[in-house]
Every structure is written in structure tokens, then in C-alpha cells.
Design a protein around this motif. Structure first.
Motif, PDB file in Angstrom:
ATOM      1  N   ALA A 283       0.712  -1.125  -0.029  1.00  0.00           N
ATOM      2  CA  ALA A 283       0.037  -0.015   0.019  1.00  0.00           C
ATOM      3  C   ALA A 283       0.950   1.285  -0.037  1.00  0.00           C
ATOM      4  CB  ALA A 283      -0.866  -0.139   1.185  1.00  0.00           C
ATOM      5  N   GLY A 284       1.955   1.185   0.828  1.00  0.00           N
ATOM      6  CA  GLY A 284       2.846   2.400   0.726  1.00  0.00           C
ATOM      7  C   GLY A 284       3.353   2.921  -0.558  1.00  0.00           C
ATOM      8  N   PRO A 285       4.006   1.963  -1.055  1.00  0.00           N
ATOM      9  CA  PRO A 285       4.718   2.456  -2.456  1.00  0.00           C
ATOM     10  C   PRO A 285       3.530   2.642  -3.502  1.00  0.00           C
ATOM     11  CG  PRO A 285       5.710   0.545  -1.459  1.00  0.00           C
ATOM     12  CD  PRO A 285       4.607   0.477  -0.663  1.00  0.00           C
ATOM     13  N   LEU A 286       2.473   1.918  -3.495  1.00  0.00           N
ATOM     14  CA  LEU A 286       1.365   2.032  -4.201  1.00  0.00           C
ATOM     15  C   LEU A 286       0.775   3.588  -4.417  1.00  0.00           C
ATOM     16  CD1 LEU A 286      -0.442  -1.355  -4.525  1.00  0.00           C
ATOM     17  CD2 LEU A 286       0.744  -0.325  -6.312  1.00  0.00           C
ATOM     18  N   VAL A 287       0.568   4.095  -3.140  1.00  0.00           N
ATOM     19  CA  VAL A 287       0.106   5.321  -2.776  1.00  0.00           C
ATOM     20  C   VAL A 287       1.141   6.390  -3.024  1.00  0.00           C
ATOM     21  CG1 VAL A 287      -0.295   7.143  -0.890  1.00  0.00           C
ATOM     22  CG2 VAL A 287      -1.451   4.752  -0.656  1.00  0.00           C
ATOM     23  N   GLU A 288       2.331   6.154  -2.991  1.00  0.00           N
ATOM     24  CA  GLU A 288       3.407   7.160  -3.382  1.00  0.00           C
ATOM     25  C   GLU A 288       3.287   7.368  -4.791  1.00  0.00           C
ATOM     26  OE1 GLU A 288       7.132   5.752  -1.780  1.00  0.00           O
ATOM     27  OE2 GLU A 288       6.353   5.979   0.149  1.00  0.00           O
ATOM     28  N   GLU A 289       3.196   6.111  -5.734  1.00  0.00           N
ATOM     29  CA  GLU A 289       3.187   6.047  -7.070  1.00  0.00           C
ATOM     30  C   GLU A 289       1.919   7.139  -7.652  1.00  0.00           C
ATOM     31  OE1 GLU A 289       3.931   5.783 -11.146  1.00  0.00           O
ATOM     32  OE2 GLU A 289       5.117   5.672  -9.172  1.00  0.00           O
ATOM     33  N   LEU A 290       0.759   6.807  -7.023  1.00  0.00           N
ATOM     34  CA  LEU A 290      -0.293   7.612  -7.484  1.00  0.00           C
ATOM     35  C   LEU A 290      -0.284   9.103  -7.201  1.00  0.00           C
ATOM     36  CD1 LEU A 290      -3.641   5.304  -6.072  1.00  0.00           C
ATOM     37  CD2 LEU A 290      -2.744   5.852  -8.479  1.00  0.00           C
ATOM     38  N   GLN A 291       0.524   9.317  -5.942  1.00  0.00           N
ATOM     39  CA  GLN A 291       0.771  10.750  -5.791  1.00  0.00           C
ATOM     40  C   GLN A 291       1.662  11.388  -6.758  1.00  0.00           C
ATOM     41  OE1 GLN A 291       2.126  10.478  -1.809  1.00  0.00           O
ATOM     42  NE2 GLN A 291       0.098  10.689  -0.910  1.00  0.00           N
ATOM     43  N   ARG A 292       2.469  10.471  -7.358  1.00  0.00           N
ATOM     44  CA  ARG A 292       3.441  11.151  -8.563  1.00  0.00           C
ATOM     45  C   ARG A 292       2.913  11.016  -9.905  1.00  0.00           C
ATOM     46  NH1 ARG A 292       7.246   7.849  -5.671  1.00  0.00           N
ATOM     47  NH2 ARG A 292       6.769   5.978  -6.870  1.00  0.00           N
ATOM     48  N   ASN A 293       2.033   9.860 -10.192  1.00  0.00           N
ATOM     49  CA  ASN A 293       1.511  10.005 -11.464  1.00  0.00           C
ATOM     50  C   ASN A 293       0.180   9.550 -11.625  1.00  0.00           C
ATOM     51  OD1 ASN A 293       4.023  10.029 -13.029  1.00  0.00           O
ATOM     52  ND2 ASN A 293       4.748   8.446 -11.721  1.00  0.00           N
ATOM     53  N   SER A 294      -0.642  10.097 -12.833  1.00  0.00           N
ATOM     54  CA  SER A 294      -1.853   9.727 -12.795  1.00  0.00           C
ATOM     55  C   SER A 294      -2.216   8.364 -13.750  1.00  0.00           C
ATOM     56  CB  SER A 294      -2.581  11.016 -13.408  1.00  0.00           C
ATOM     57  OG  SER A 294      -2.175  11.388 -14.680  1.00  0.00           O
ATOM     58  N   TYR A 295      -3.504   7.742 -13.379  1.00  0.00           N
ATOM     59  CA  TYR A 295      -3.788   6.548 -14.193  1.00  0.00           C
ATOM     60  C   TYR A 295      -5.053   6.732 -14.532  1.00  0.00           C
ATOM     61  CZ  TYR A 295       1.000   5.092 -12.870  1.00  0.00           C
ATOM     62  OH  TYR A 295       2.400   4.963 -12.657  1.00  0.00           O
ATOM     63  N   ASP A 296      -5.686   5.936 -15.639  1.00  0.00           N
ATOM     64  CA  ASP A 296      -7.155   5.772 -15.808  1.00  0.00           C
ATOM     65  C   ASP A 296      -7.420   4.452 -15.061  1.00  0.00           C
ATOM     66  OD1 ASP A 296      -9.447   5.522 -16.382  1.00  0.00           O
ATOM     67  OD2 ASP A 296      -9.127   5.164 -18.790  1.00  0.00           O
ATOM     68  N   LEU A 297      -8.020   4.563 -13.876  1.00  0.00           N
ATOM     69  CA  LEU A 297      -8.510   3.560 -13.121  1.00  0.00           C
ATOM     70  C   LEU A 297      -9.875   3.413 -12.788  1.00  0.00           C
ATOM     71  CD1 LEU A 297      -5.555   3.902 -10.375  1.00  0.00           C
ATOM     72  CD2 LEU A 297      -5.717   2.213 -12.414  1.00  0.00           C
ATOM     73  N   SER A 298     -10.672   3.936 -13.989  1.00  0.00           N
ATOM     74  CA  SER A 298     -12.108   4.077 -13.831  1.00  0.00           C
ATOM     75  C   SER A 298     -12.823   2.733 -13.659  1.00  0.00           C
ATOM     76  CB  SER A 298     -12.553   5.064 -15.148  1.00  0.00           C
ATOM     77  OG  SER A 298     -12.328   4.305 -16.169  1.00  0.00           O
ATOM     78  N   SER A 299     -12.222   1.591 -14.118  1.00  0.00           N
ATOM     79  CA  SER A 299     -12.868   0.286 -13.829  1.00  0.00           C
ATOM     80  C   SER A 299     -12.838  -0.211 -12.676  1.00  0.00           C
ATOM     81  CB  SER A 299     -12.162  -0.590 -14.998  1.00  0.00           C
ATOM     82  OG  SER A 299     -10.940  -0.997 -14.626  1.00  0.00           O
ATOM     83  N   LEU A 300     -11.941   0.198 -11.852  1.00  0.00           N
ATOM     84  CA  LEU A 300     -11.402  -0.223 -10.443  1.00  0.00           C
ATOM     85  C   LEU A 300     -12.537   0.264  -9.406  1.00  0.00           C
ATOM     86  CD1 LEU A 300      -9.259  -1.671  -8.982  1.00  0.00           C
ATOM     87  CD2 LEU A 300      -8.491   0.522  -8.442  1.00  0.00           C
ATOM     88  N   PHE A 301     -13.162  -0.865  -8.938  1.00  0.00           N
ATOM     89  CA  PHE A 301     -14.264  -0.637  -7.943  1.00  0.00           C
ATOM     90  C   PHE A 301     -13.954  -1.048  -6.620  1.00  0.00           C
ATOM     91  CE2 PHE A 301     -15.343  -4.907  -9.760  1.00  0.00           C
ATOM     92  CZ  PHE A 301     -15.401  -5.614  -8.721  1.00  0.00           C
ATOM     93  N   ALA A 302     -12.827  -1.726  -6.212  1.00  0.00           N
ATOM     94  CA  ALA A 302     -12.520  -2.284  -5.001  1.00  0.00           C
ATOM     95  C   ALA A 302     -10.925  -2.730  -4.838  1.00  0.00           C
ATOM     96  CB  ALA A 302     -13.519  -3.649  -4.762  1.00  0.00           C
ATOM     97  N   VAL A 303     -10.475  -2.377  -3.794  1.00  0.00           N
ATOM     98  CA  VAL A 303      -9.060  -2.787  -3.601  1.00  0.00           C
ATOM     99  C   VAL A 303      -9.238  -3.437  -2.173  1.00  0.00           C
ATOM    100  CG1 VAL A 303      -6.775  -1.793  -2.941  1.00  0.00           C
ATOM    101  CG2 VAL A 303      -8.081  -0.557  -4.726  1.00  0.00           C
ATOM    102  N   ALA A 304      -8.590  -4.779  -2.265  1.00  0.00           N
ATOM    103  CA  ALA A 304      -8.571  -5.510  -0.832  1.00  0.00           C
ATOM    104  C   ALA A 304      -7.365  -5.599  -0.421  1.00  0.00           C
ATOM    105  CB  ALA A 304      -9.468  -6.965  -1.451  1.00  0.00           C
ATOM    106  N   THR A 305      -7.319  -5.580   1.055  1.00  0.00           N
ATOM    107  CA  THR A 305      -5.850  -5.997   1.434  1.00  0.00           C
ATOM    108  C   THR A 305      -5.975  -7.039   2.468  1.00  0.00           C
ATOM    109  OG1 THR A 305      -4.009  -5.080   2.585  1.00  0.00           O
ATOM    110  CG2 THR A 305      -6.227  -4.032   3.147  1.00  0.00           C
ATOM    111  N   GLY A 306      -5.192  -7.982   2.685  1.00  0.00           N
ATOM    112  CA  GLY A 306      -5.069  -8.980   3.521  1.00  0.00           C
ATOM    113  C   GLY A 306      -3.750  -9.419   3.797  1.00  0.00           C
ATOM    114  N   GLY A 307      -3.650 -10.286   4.998  1.00  0.00           N
ATOM    115  CA  GLY A 307      -2.393 -11.157   5.221  1.00  0.00           C
ATOM    116  C   GLY A 307      -1.483 -10.138   5.986  1.00  0.00           C
ATOM    117  N   ALA A 308      -1.705  -9.017   6.431  1.00  0.00           N
ATOM    118  CA  ALA A 308      -1.086  -8.062   7.064  1.00  0.00           C
ATOM    119  C   ALA A 308      -1.866  -6.730   7.279  1.00  0.00           C
ATOM    120  CB  ALA A 308       0.476  -7.574   6.642  1.00  0.00           C
ATOM    121  N   ALA A 309      -1.592  -5.999   8.432  1.00  0.00           N
ATOM    122  CA  ALA A 309      -2.453  -4.803   8.604  1.00  0.00           C
ATOM    123  C   ALA A 309      -1.887  -3.502   7.846  1.00  0.00           C
ATOM    124  CB  ALA A 309      -2.322  -4.319   9.920  1.00  0.00           C
ATOM    125  N   THR A 310      -2.943  -2.826   7.254  1.00  0.00           N
ATOM    126  CA  THR A 310      -2.672  -1.645   6.372  1.00  0.00           C
ATOM    127  C   THR A 310      -2.735  -0.412   7.108  1.00  0.00           C
ATOM    128  OG1 THR A 310      -3.369  -3.152   4.668  1.00  0.00           O
ATOM    129  CG2 THR A 310      -3.115  -0.442   4.203  1.00  0.00           C
TER     130      THR A 310
END
Length: 538
Positions: A283-310
Motif C-alpha cells: 500500500a505504501g509504495p502504491l500510494v506514493e506512485e499514485l501521488q506522483r503519476n496519474s492513471y485511468d483506473l475508472s474500471s477499479l471498484f474495489a481494493v482488497a488488502t489482507g495478510g497484514a495490517a494496512t
């Protein structure tokens, strides 16, 4: 209604949507028909070598396995095909963490005693000295220039050899083994009946007939994206939940190190709807990358995280930058399967988990099951379709899977309480496990390695909060005498040589003496306090 094998479900899906893309990994795309055929051929190859079930489930104790084991030392590419092929052959697929050192893999393979090992070619070279000599080795092409091991059969050769159909009737009782760590840091293999893990963690059910499966999968939504490694239970379960629902599943091509830019480019290109990952390490690196660059993620309706706390900060950032998504926090373990989910949206965040069927909280003294709204903090547990036990470990099986009031339960080792609305409030593990970036680290194993270094009299390892990893391992070390100057770099190199990278302490904190209790046991409360005071390297 009847119990189903995973292979039979896959074949039923391939019968009705054979040409739909099942998996995407890098440049490789595979249809449901491709995987049905490939898994059939692998099953025939394994059966032709004499592997399969030698004792039926009803003749065995819960910790016993009457089937040949097949160790998978693999990246994500081809992983689902190999798991399904093993199950069709009535062999037991066993996950092996490729981040382990050769010493750690050797210990795991000594415990599992596999009859065959399937590995990506570069990983085979890494672990060549510890692969069991009596096993069949199957090498999977990974695009690397590393030569095949002389004793290996290539996957292409195995599939060709498996073209002749064997008579194999797999059973819902046949096992999947999920290897996790034990309380002493040594591995334990959790034994799941395949029909149970299918229904509990792979979005499955006891279907009345194949027609019910056909109706379920005819129409699919946008692809799912499994960013996390399939060698971990959380990654495999989420990927298989998509595959066995007829979804196209994009697998992160983890033959190369994790790259957040590649993740978002892939999500944009494949127009994924659901993306799954593991905690702060992703999550940390993904957030940093979203803050740096823009992407067309209009199809994305859910982000799921598990296996470790976020980290809540990362969760909030994702909800702000992707306002249309639902953020799903999944909770479970190798022993419990998927226990519950917390769903948050922008402006409406949740800090509790909605429990799935069979999940509950057991009183601390195991005397009763707690009710919603009680103040008592107990043990998170589950009834119903749970694992049989731990491979070759009757004592641990009896301890973790006891009977409570005539009901067999699995106790997760996590502490929790039920809120007024029946959701789970999780308080954390009641053990010394450090969960760093989705990887479980048992401190005793780290301590053993650190204490073996010359000039160190004693050492304790603990976890402390980390923005990047959720938790990170640190070690408190007591030199043999005040004049001893333990070189940080040399000690770090020593640990790297004996431990997987995620187990190596991020910092070594020098103390005059490691505190122990009157009974000689380590004082971990003191150790955690010392680590949190951020004592610096002396």
C-alpha cells in the motif's frame, strides 16, 4: 448438494467458457481450456510416476497424510495450473516461500518430504543444493538464462509425457497443504480438505450439479488483479476465488521485484475491477506512485488488502485518490481461512470485521462462545469447515483444533471481541509473531541466528511499528563484555547469510544486559519497550 473437487470445478468452467482468458501474467495469457488441459497432462504425468493417494482419508488421523506431496517453489506464473494439476493427480500441493534461504528451504523440505518438486528454473538454481535427491524435479521455464538442473524434467516434457490419459478419480477429501510457521519458528503444514478450502476461502459451494457452476460463470465482471504472491495462502485464495468464479485473474509477474508503477500500468491496461494486495509493504509504495503519476483506473471498484495490517493513513489516501472504490480489509489465517471483511468507502470507514459463517470468539478460558456486546476479550476462532490439523504433529493439532462443548474449533491465536452489532474487533496476536509486509517472522529463529554471532552474549528480537512494513523486526543485543565492539555491518551480513531477507532485523540495539524473568524466560515486555524508545546503535 454435493462436495466438489477443485479440478472438477475448473473442468466444469472450461466446458462452458473454454475460450475466456483465465489468467494473465506478464506477456502470457491462458484460457480456461488451456489450464484444464495443462492440469490434466500434469496429473497424468504425476500418476504415471506412481504418485497419488496411497491411503484414504477415513483411515487416517487428522494430522496424517496418505498422499504424495508436491512442493511448489514458484513465482506466480503457472502457479494455478500446477496446483490444480497436483490435485487432479491426488497429490498434495505444498507452498514453499522462495524468499527463504537454502537452509530454510532444506528444513521445510525435510519436514514435508515431497515426492516431487516443481520450481521455476532460476529458483531451482538457487536451491539446487537442498532439493531432495529422491524426488522428481520439474523445471518451469521462467525466461531466465539459467540452465536446467541435469536431473530435472522440463514442464514441457512432463506435459508431453502426460498426454496419455490415466484413470484418476480424485476426492473432495484430498488435501491442500498450506505451510505456515510454528510457535518455535519451524514450519507447520496446515491440512485442508480441498472441498473445505474451496467453500471457505475460494468463493465456492456444495453445488447440486455442473449446471449450477455453468450458470454462475457465464457472465463475468471486469478482471481481478492478484498483486500478492500466490505462494502465500492469502494470495492463492484470492486468485482462486476469482478463477473458480469464472473471472479473468491478472497475476502480478513477480519474477522481478515489486514495482508500483508496473502495478498501476497493468491495472490501467487490463481494466481491472478488483485488486488484492498485502498490507503496507504494497500500500505504501502504491500510494506514493499514485501521488506522483496519474492513471485511468475508472474500471477499479474495489481494493482488497489482507495478510497484514494496512496503515490507516494509506487506507485514507487510497480512498481520497480513488473515491469510487470500496476498500476491503480481509482477515484470516492459514488455519482459519477467510474469517471476515471490513468494508470502507470515502467518508465511511470501518474498523471492525463482518464475520463469515462459522467465525466466532471463544472465551479466554475456552468455556463458552462470546456474544455480541460482551466486554470480554477472547480468542478468535472458527467452527464448521476448518482444517483437519497440522501435518505430522498430533500435539499441535490437539492444541489448536480442540473440542469445545462437543464442537470442533480452530483457535487462531488472535485476540478479539464482538461489538454490539456482531462484528469483530481485533486486538492482535497473542504470540510473539512479527507480521512484516505479510510475512510471518518468529522471533526465536532470529534470536538463534543473532546469538550465534561471535561477541554476542544474548539477544532478543521483537517487532515494532513501521510505516512501510506494518511491523519490522529489531534485535536487542548484549555484547559479551563492555569492551566488545560488535560491527553492525558484519552482524547484518551474518543474518543475511542465514535468514530470509524479511527476517533480518532492521536495527540492532545495544543493551548492557538482556532482561529475563525469574524463570529464565525472556522479558519481552521490556524488550518491546526498549525497542519503542528508539535506542540508537551505540
Amino acid at each position: 448438494m454435493g462436495e466438489w473437487t477443485i479440478g472438477a470445478v475448473l473442468d466444469a468452467i472450461a466446458d462452458v467458457i473454454p475460450d475466456r482468458t483465465m489468467t494473465v501474467c506478464g506477456e502470457r495469457r491462458s484460457t480456461f481450456a488451456d489450464t484444464a488441459d495443462r492440469s490434466r497432462r500434469l496429473a497424468n504425468f504425476l500418476a504415471g510416476r506412481g504418485f497419488g493417494a496411497h491411503r484414504e482419508r477415513h483411515t487416517l488421523a487428522n494430522w496424517e497424510c496418505g498422499q504424495d506431496r508436491v512442493a511448489l517453489i514458484m513465482h506466480n506464473d503457472r502457479y494455478p495450473d500446477m496446483v490444480i494439476g497436483c490435485l487432479k493427480a491426488r497429490t498434495v500441493p505444498v507452498n514453499v516461500n522462495f524468499h527463504y534461504t537454502p537452509r530454510e528451504v532444506h528444513e521445510l523440505l525435510e519436514y514435508v518430504k515431497p515426492s516431487a518438486v516443481i520450481y521455476h528454473r532460476a529458483l531451482g538454481a538457487k536451491f539446487a543444493d537442498v532439493l531432495p535427491a529422491g524426488a522428481v524435479w520439474v523445471s518451469v521455464d521462467d525466461g531466465s538464462a539459467v540452465p536446467d538442473l541435469p536431473a530435472a524434467v522440463t514442464l514441457a516434457e512432463a506435459l508431453s509425457e502426460g498426454d496419455l490419459t490415466q484413470s484418476i478419480s480424485s476426492s473432495p477429501d484430498d488435501l491442500v497443504m498450506m505451510c505456515t510457521g510454528g510457535t518455535t519458528g519451524r514450519p507447520k503444514g496446515v491440512l485442508w480438505r480441498q472441498c473445505d478450502t474451496y467453500t471457505v476461502s475460494m468463493n465456492g459451494a456444495d453445488h447440486a450439479d455442473a449446471g449450477e457452476i455453468h450458470d454462475k460463470v457465464r457472465h463475468a465482471g471486469p478482471p481481478w488483479f492478484a498483486v500478492s504472491p500466490l505462494m502465500h495462502a492469502a494470495g492463492m485464495w484470492t486468485a482462486f476465488a476469482g478463477v473458480l468464479s469464472g473471472q479473468t485473474v491478472v497475476l502480478y509477474d513477480n519474477r522481478t521485484p515489486f514495482d508500483p508503477k508496473t502495478v498501476w500500468e497493468t491495472a490501467e491496461r487490463e481494466k481491472v475491477g478488483l485488486m488484492t494486495m498485502v498490507g503496507d509493504a504494497y500500500a505504501g509504495p502504491l500510494v506514493e506512485e499514485l501521488q506522483r503519476n496519474s492513471y485511468d483506473l475508472s474500471s477499479l471498484f474495489a481494493v482488497a488488502t489482507g495478510g497484514a495490517a494496512t496503515n490507516p493513513r494509506h487506507q485514507q489516501a487510497l480512498l481520497e485518490m480513488l473515491p469510487g472504490i470500496t476498500l476491503v480489509n480481509g482477515y484470516g489465517s492459514s488455519e482459519t481461512g477467510n474469517v471476515g471483511f471490513g468494508r470502507s468507502q470515502r467518508g465511511d470507514t470501518k474498523d471492525t470485521f463482518e464475520l463469515r459463517d462459522g467465525a466466532l470468539v471463544l472465551a479466554e478460558d475456552y468455556s463458552r462462545f462470546l456474544q455480541p456486546g460482551e466486554q470480554e476479550v477472547g480468542w478468535v476462532a472458527r467452527t464448521g469447515r476448518i482444517p483437519l490439523g497440522y501435518f505430522d504433529d498430533p500435539e499441535a493439532t490437539r492444541r489448536t483444533f480442540p473440542d469445545v462443548d462437543g464442537t470442533r474449533v480452530v483457535i487462531s491465536g488472535d485476540r478479539g471481541a464482538l461489538a454490539d452489532d456482531g462484528t469483530l474487533r481485533l486486538f492482535g496476536r497473542d504470540s510473539l509473531v512479527v507480521n512484516t509486509g505479510g510475512e510471518k517472522v518468529f522471533v526465536e529463529e532470529v534470536e538463534e541466528v543473532v546469538r550465534a554471532y561471535p561477541g554476542i552474549a544474548d539477544a532478543l528480537a521483537v517487532g515494532r511499528p513501521s510505516e512501510r512494513w506494518g511491523e519490522e523486526v529489531v534485535a536487542l543485543i548484549a555484547p559479551a563484555d563492555a569492551a566488545t565492539d560488535v560491527a553492525h555491518e558484519a552482524l547484518h551480513s551474518h543474518c543475511v547469510a542465514h535468514l530470509a531477507g524479511f527476517k533480518v532485523p532492521k536495527e540492532f540495539i545495544v543493551v548492557a544486559q538482556v532482561r529475563r524473568l525469574g524463570n529464565g524466560k525472556a522479558d519481552y515486555r521490556w524488550a518491546k519497550s526498549a525497542a519503542l524508545r528508539e535506542v540508537t546503535w551505540a
